[in-house]
Design an enzyme around this catalytic site. Sequence first.
Site, PDB file in Angstrom:
ATOM      1  N   HIS A  49       0.810  -1.218   0.000  1.00 46.38           N
ATOM      2  CA  HIS A  49       0.000   0.000   0.000  1.00 46.38           C
ATOM      3  C   HIS A  49       0.845   1.270   0.000  1.00 46.38           C
ATOM      4  CE1 HIS A  49      -3.810  -2.054   0.306  1.00 46.38           C
ATOM      5  NE2 HIS A  49      -3.357  -2.776   1.311  1.00 46.38           N
ATOM      6  N   GLN A 151      -0.402 -13.787   4.116  1.00 48.76           N
ATOM      7  CA  GLN A 151      -1.555 -13.104   4.686  1.00 48.76           C
ATOM      8  C   GLN A 151      -2.850 -13.813   4.318  1.00 48.76           C
ATOM      9  OE1 GLN A 151       0.166  -8.661   4.042  1.00 48.76           O
ATOM     10  NE2 GLN A 151      -1.947  -8.779   4.734  1.00 48.76           N
ATOM     11  N   ALA A 178      -8.231  -5.575   8.089  1.00 54.32           N
ATOM     12  CA  ALA A 178      -9.027  -4.634   7.297  1.00 54.32           C
ATOM     13  C   ALA A 178      -9.682  -5.327   6.106  1.00 54.32           C
ATOM     14  CB  ALA A 178      -8.159  -3.469   6.837  1.00 54.32           C
ATOM     15  N   ASP A 179      -8.876  -6.046   5.320  1.00 51.88           N
ATOM     16  CA  ASP A 179      -9.431  -6.743   4.160  1.00 51.88           C
ATOM     17  C   ASP A 179     -10.345  -7.887   4.583  1.00 51.88           C
ATOM     18  OD1 ASP A 179      -8.313  -5.480   1.716  1.00 51.88           O
ATOM     19  OD2 ASP A 179      -6.404  -5.993   2.634  1.00 51.88           O
TER      20      ASP A 179
END
Length: 267
Positions: A49, A151, A178-179
Amino acid sequence: MNALLTNPFKERLCKGEVQIGLWLSSTTAYMAEIAATSGYDWLLIDGEHAPNTIQDLYHQLQAVAPYASQPVIRPVEGSKPLIKQVLDIGAQTLLLPMVDTADQARQVVSATRYPPYGERGVGASVARAARWGRIENYMAQVNDSLCLLVQVESKTALDNLDKILDVQGIDGVFIGPADLSASLGYPDNAGHLEVQRIIETSIRRIRDAGKAAGFLAVAPDMAQQCLAWGANFVAVGVDTMLYSDALDQRLAMFKSGKNGPRIKGSY
């Protein structure tokens, strides 16, 4: 140069020790070095990000090298060419985003290993990782010193978690709050009770499988909760968020109506 490759971060994970980390998103070697002097056990240098180029990642690895804090590189994705580049510049620990299936996990493991165990391209004479060909037997040593973290951050990945955990060469699994919360139907709400329940059970499943469990929690109470659930590599802040909050808090001392700290969510 008869050097023995070591990875203190991986060694401590294998012992089950808890390691506290910090997320680096500022993209500068200067800020990375400041963080490295603070005493965090590990520093996540974010290429997913944050707008880091391969050169930016390289310079930050150089900046933190003299210190005890161990760098973890997260590339933007887990393609074979990008993994090869990141390993060649000297990363020993990778955190690969969006790994949803056991097949994907096996592919990224293969990308980190030299033949005959994998498909990593050979270029030690131009690689910082091998000290430009000066580390003797680099190819024979490197597999043992590499640490590969993936992840899990989608419903699909959760459904496949046990199969991912069975993949040889995966050292740890990081829950992306978050995702994951968005994928479960609770966007921007990692604190929802159902999301929290799933995070807890996932951490316990990961540890029960003999793997390390990781998490990023910018709220201290959430970080403490994940540690209590058994997570053993936990990032407790993001440099850009800490910086912006410190700026806001300082300004609020002198200008009325300005907001104070905003750290509340997971990322």
